[in-house]
Write a protein that holds these residues in place. Structure first.
Motif, mmCIF file in Angstrom:
data_model
loop_
_atom_site.group_PDB
_atom_site.id
_atom_site.type_symbol
_atom_site.label_atom_id
_atom_site.label_comp_id
_atom_site.label_asym_id
_atom_site.label_seq_id
_atom_site.Cartn_x
_atom_site.Cartn_y
_atom_site.Cartn_z
ATOM 1 N N CYS A 51 12.952 -53.318 -4.450
ATOM 2 C CA CYS A 51 13.584 -54.060 -5.532
ATOM 3 C C CYS A 51 14.544 -55.117 -4.993
ATOM 4 N N ASN A 52 15.525 -54.685 -4.238
ATOM 5 C CA ASN A 52 16.645 -55.573 -3.909
ATOM 6 C C ASN A 52 16.374 -56.535 -2.761
ATOM 7 N N VAL A 53 15.444 -56.187 -1.896
ATOM 8 C CA VAL A 53 15.146 -57.050 -0.750
ATOM 9 C C VAL A 53 13.893 -57.873 -1.000
ATOM 10 N N SER A 54 12.871 -57.235 -1.627
ATOM 11 C CA SER A 54 11.596 -57.928 -1.812
ATOM 12 C C SER A 54 11.352 -58.381 -3.250
ATOM 13 N N GLY A 55 12.184 -57.929 -4.186
ATOM 14 C CA GLY A 55 12.043 -58.381 -5.561
ATOM 15 C C GLY A 55 10.929 -57.711 -6.343
ATOM 16 N N TYR A 56 10.523 -56.504 -5.952
ATOM 17 C CA TYR A 56 9.487 -55.767 -6.671
ATOM 18 C C TYR A 56 10.062 -54.554 -7.389
ATOM 19 N N LEU A 57 9.716 -54.406 -8.649
ATOM 20 C CA LEU A 57 10.115 -53.211 -9.388
ATOM 21 C C LEU A 57 8.958 -52.218 -9.286
ATOM 22 N N VAL A 58 9.232 -50.981 -8.855
ATOM 23 C CA VAL A 58 8.128 -50.059 -8.551
ATOM 24 C C VAL A 58 7.565 -49.357 -9.778
ATOM 25 N N GLY A 59 8.205 -49.498 -10.944
ATOM 26 C CA GLY A 59 7.661 -48.847 -12.132
ATOM 27 C C GLY A 59 8.384 -49.304 -13.375
ATOM 28 N N LYS A 60 7.796 -48.939 -14.536
ATOM 29 C CA LYS A 60 8.400 -49.326 -15.815
ATOM 30 C C LYS A 60 8.965 -48.117 -16.542
ATOM 31 N N GLU A 61 8.357 -46.958 -16.285
ATOM 32 C CA GLU A 61 8.829 -45.711 -16.894
ATOM 33 C C GLU A 61 9.076 -44.738 -15.762
ATOM 34 N N VAL A 62 10.349 -44.437 -15.547
ATOM 35 C CA VAL A 62 10.718 -43.810 -14.290
ATOM 36 C C VAL A 62 11.341 -42.434 -14.520
ATOM 37 N N VAL A 63 10.991 -41.487 -13.645
ATOM 38 C CA VAL A 63 11.702 -40.213 -13.569
ATOM 39 C C VAL A 63 12.286 -40.118 -12.166
ATOM 40 N N ILE A 64 13.489 -39.583 -12.074
ATOM 41 C CA ILE A 64 14.141 -39.446 -10.770
ATOM 42 C C ILE A 64 14.381 -37.971 -10.499
ATOM 43 N N LEU A 65 13.937 -37.527 -9.330
ATOM 44 C CA LEU A 65 14.193 -36.145 -8.929
ATOM 45 C C LEU A 65 15.343 -36.153 -7.928
ATOM 46 N N GLY A 66 16.382 -35.378 -8.245
ATOM 47 C CA GLY A 66 17.541 -35.318 -7.366
ATOM 48 C C GLY A 66 18.603 -36.268 -7.845
ATOM 49 N N SER A 67 19.856 -35.903 -7.609
ATOM 50 C CA SER A 67 20.948 -36.744 -8.102
ATOM 51 C C SER A 67 21.826 -37.213 -6.964
ATOM 52 N N GLY A 68 21.198 -37.485 -5.824
ATOM 53 C CA GLY A 68 21.944 -38.119 -4.735
ATOM 54 C C GLY A 68 22.387 -39.502 -5.166
ATOM 55 N N ASP A 69 23.334 -40.053 -4.452
ATOM 56 C CA ASP A 69 23.900 -41.337 -4.864
ATOM 57 C C ASP A 69 22.864 -42.449 -4.979
ATOM 58 N N ILE A 70 21.914 -42.484 -4.052
ATOM 59 C CA ILE A 70 20.931 -43.578 -4.108
ATOM 60 C C ILE A 70 20.077 -43.449 -5.369
ATOM 61 N N GLY A 71 19.757 -42.222 -5.747
ATOM 62 C CA GLY A 71 18.981 -41.994 -6.963
ATOM 63 C C GLY A 71 19.741 -42.463 -8.196
ATOM 64 N N LEU A 72 21.037 -42.147 -8.234
ATOM 65 C CA LEU A 72 21.851 -42.543 -9.383
ATOM 66 C C LEU A 72 21.989 -44.059 -9.436
ATOM 67 N N ILE A 73 22.243 -44.661 -8.285
ATOM 68 C CA ILE A 73 22.365 -46.122 -8.219
ATOM 69 C C ILE A 73 21.051 -46.767 -8.669
ATOM 70 N N MET A 74 19.927 -46.180 -8.262
ATOM 71 C CA MET A 74 18.630 -46.746 -8.633
ATOM 72 C C MET A 74 18.319 -46.549 -10.110
ATOM 73 N N ALA A 75 18.852 -45.485 -10.710
ATOM 74 C CA ALA A 75 18.677 -45.300 -12.155
ATOM 75 C C ALA A 75 19.270 -46.510 -12.882
ATOM 76 N N ARG A 76 20.430 -46.943 -12.443
ATOM 77 C CA ARG A 76 21.073 -48.106 -13.061
ATOM 78 C C ARG A 76 20.344 -49.394 -12.702
ATOM 79 N N ARG A 77 19.963 -49.539 -11.441
ATOM 80 C CA ARG A 77 19.277 -50.766 -11.018
ATOM 81 C C ARG A 77 17.966 -50.969 -11.781
ATOM 82 N N MET A 78 17.175 -49.889 -11.869
ATOM 83 C CA MET A 78 15.875 -49.993 -12.543
ATOM 84 C C MET A 78 16.094 -50.332 -14.022
ATOM 85 N N THR A 79 17.129 -49.734 -14.618
ATOM 86 C CA THR A 79 17.435 -50.015 -16.020
ATOM 87 C C THR A 79 17.850 -51.471 -16.189
ATOM 88 N N THR A 80 18.738 -51.928 -15.321
ATOM 89 C CA THR A 80 19.194 -53.325 -15.385
ATOM 90 C C THR A 80 18.017 -54.280 -15.302
#
Lengths: 121, 411
Positions: free
Chosen positions: B147-176
């Protein structure tokens, strides 16, 4: 009188805040620094967030960007939309202003970095 | 094959490597950074969100901005930087084999080596994710890079397993960026990420998180179309309560592992808890002249702490290389007990005030952290709450130690 229980997001300490008050007077407790008190008051009356997003430059490389100051929460989606319509030259570098006074909110959109093109873009 | 010599060779050009190199150069050491990417900055380059630098620079900045402060500082010195350079081997005599497109295979002798290789993410295979292996399953950091380096969004409807910081940050990024994050599932009854990320990444966007839940089956071919999940009791899913959610991407944020492959086969003491080498307060491992810092030593929550730790390692590496490493007092082991999962450094030489980092193994409320040396209490500090997702640090007076240092919680 409004009351809000939340967690301060100003730093990774994550202090649990209790914020009580109205437009006139707001009491913040649970914070361990001044920033927490300021955040608590703002969060009760005018919650806002710094936005970070991306701008694809003319040559396809990707610039990251942020709002120069926090944006009211209810306007985040509008600002993100405005960012998506920015076109910027490939000479863009960190610190450049990509959009001045976005949506008249008094917030600039500033480039924070540019990634070199990879095999994907 | 050419052979080169440097006082200090830093392996890795992320936040740890850059700070270590700058500290080594400050001490007068001829310093080289080896970085496998095309630029310095490491993982910070893809962390475009805010939240970095509050402690180190007293200013909140994004990842790329934090990285730039250090890479600009490196550029102002005569520190040599070798990009696209992969360290392939490390010897106990501190020789480093490195491969790069511009210079081929080289052998570099180092007065001291600083390990700053960072960490990598646990994958679907590493957690034995049940179900098939369709396209659309990414580690959160990989999705972040795309997403942030290459400009590709990997999905439109996303589920995240695990609540590590990167997962939480990506929940917001994907939503944005326009995706719908439907659900975050966390096996444990608490988040492994920072509290503030739960608030600003999930609650801000009304993204639901289900604690004590995990995936029971991934379905879809050739791409993921959905998954089944269930509540967990005693670490086992209750299959009778299985539910289905459709999605076109699954992000995994299920832990980070220090990337220490370079140490395989070396006679070096490793910690089974941190996944990194064991070190003394100067961050020297059990191999003389080999230092370790940053996420390759233990996974940090804050880059600010990484920078500070790396400066300790870099400065000590320079001293070692130039024969100036000061004699220290007697060495004592640091032992984590009970709810304290680990404490670092694992060895302390007597003398001065020293910083101890620690992490707990579960959420503990209203407790005291007690640090003792041979029955003498060095520190007793009250905490309202300690959580595994948040590393703690305390300063202890190590000027007069009476035995091994024990770190434990009193509830």
């Amino acid at each position: 009188m409004k009351e809000l229980n939340t967690i301060c997001i100003m730093c990774p300490m994550g202090c649990p805040l209790k914020i009580v008050g109205d437009g006139e007077k707001v009491e913040v407790s649970g914070n361990t620094c001044k920033r927490g008190e300021i955040y608590g008051k703002e969060e009760l009356l005018h919650p806002s967030r710094v936005i970070t997003s991306l701008v694809i430059l003319e040559d396809g490389s990707v610039a990251s960007c942020k709002s120069s100051s926090p944006v009211p929460k209810e306007r985040i989606a509008d600002v993100v939309d405005a960012i998506s319509h920015i076109s910027a030259p490939k000479t863009t570098k960190a610190g450049d202003v990509l959009l001045k006074d976005a949506l008249g909110l008094g917030v600039d959109i500033i480039a924070t970095g540019v990634s070199p093109k990879s095999g994907l873009n | 094959m050419t052979e080169l010599f440097y006082d200090v060779v830093v392996i890795g050009g992320g936040p740890a490597g850059m700070a270590a190199a700058l500290a080594a150069r400050e001490k007068g050491a001829k310093t080289l950074i080896l970085e496998r990417d095309v630029r310095l900055g490491g993982i910070l380059n893809q962390c475009i969100h805010q939240g970095f630098g509050l402690h180190y620079f007293s200013q909140e900045m994004t990842g790329p901005e934090y990285a730039k402060r250090f890479s600009d500082a490196v550029a102002q010195t005569d520190i040599e930087v070798r990009l696209e350079a992969m360290a392939l081997g490390l010897g106990e005599d501190r020789t480093v084999s490195v491969l790069s497109p511009s210079r081929g295979l080289e052998k570099i002798r180092a007065g001291a080596v600083v390990l700053a290789m960072g960490c990598r993410e646990r994958t679907a295979g590493a957690i034995m994710l049940p179900g098939t292996r369709p396209a659309g399953i990414y580690t959160a950091g990989m999705a972040q890079k795309l997403c942030n380096v290459s400009g590709y969004l990997v999905g439109k409807e996303v589920v995240i397993l695990g609540s590590g910081d990167i997962g939480l940050i990506m929940a917001r990024r994907m939503t944005t960026e326009g995706a719908k994050v439907k659900l975050v599932l966390e096996l444990m009854p608490y988040s492994s990420g920072l509290k503030r990320n739960i608030v600003q990444c999930l609650e801000d966007y009304d993204i639901p998180i289900k604690y004590s839940h995990t995936i029971t089956r991934v379905v879809g071919s050739p791409r993921i179309t959905g998954l089944y999940y269930a509540p967990v009791k005693d670490r086992k899913p209750i299959l009778e309560q299985e539910q289905y959610v459709s999605c076109d991407a699954l992000l995994l944020s299920v832990g980070l592992i220090p990337e220490n492959d370079l140490l395989n086969g070396l006679d070096i003491e490793m910690s089974p808890v941190t996944g990194g080498a064991t070190v003394d307060e100067r961050r020297m491992t059990t191999i003389d002249g080999v230092f370790s810092c940053g996420n390759v030593l233990h996974v940090h929550d804050l880059v600010d702490n990484v920078s500070r730790e790396a400066e300790i390692a870099g400065a000590a590496a320079a001293d070692f290389a130039m024969g100036k490493l000061a004699e220290r007092g007697k060495q004592y082991a640091v032992v984590a007990e009970g709810d304290v999962r680990y404490a670092l450094p694992q060895r302390i030489h007597e003398g001065g005030v020293q910083k101890l980092f620690f992490r707990v193994g579960r959420v503990v409320k209203n407790c005291r952290l007690v640090v003792e040396s041979g029955g003498k209490t060095l520190l007793s500090k009250k905490y309202m709450v300690l959580a595994p997702g948040e590393m703690g640090s305390v300063d202890i007076d190590a000027s007069a130690l009476e035995g091994d240092i024990k770190v434990r919680l009193e509830i």
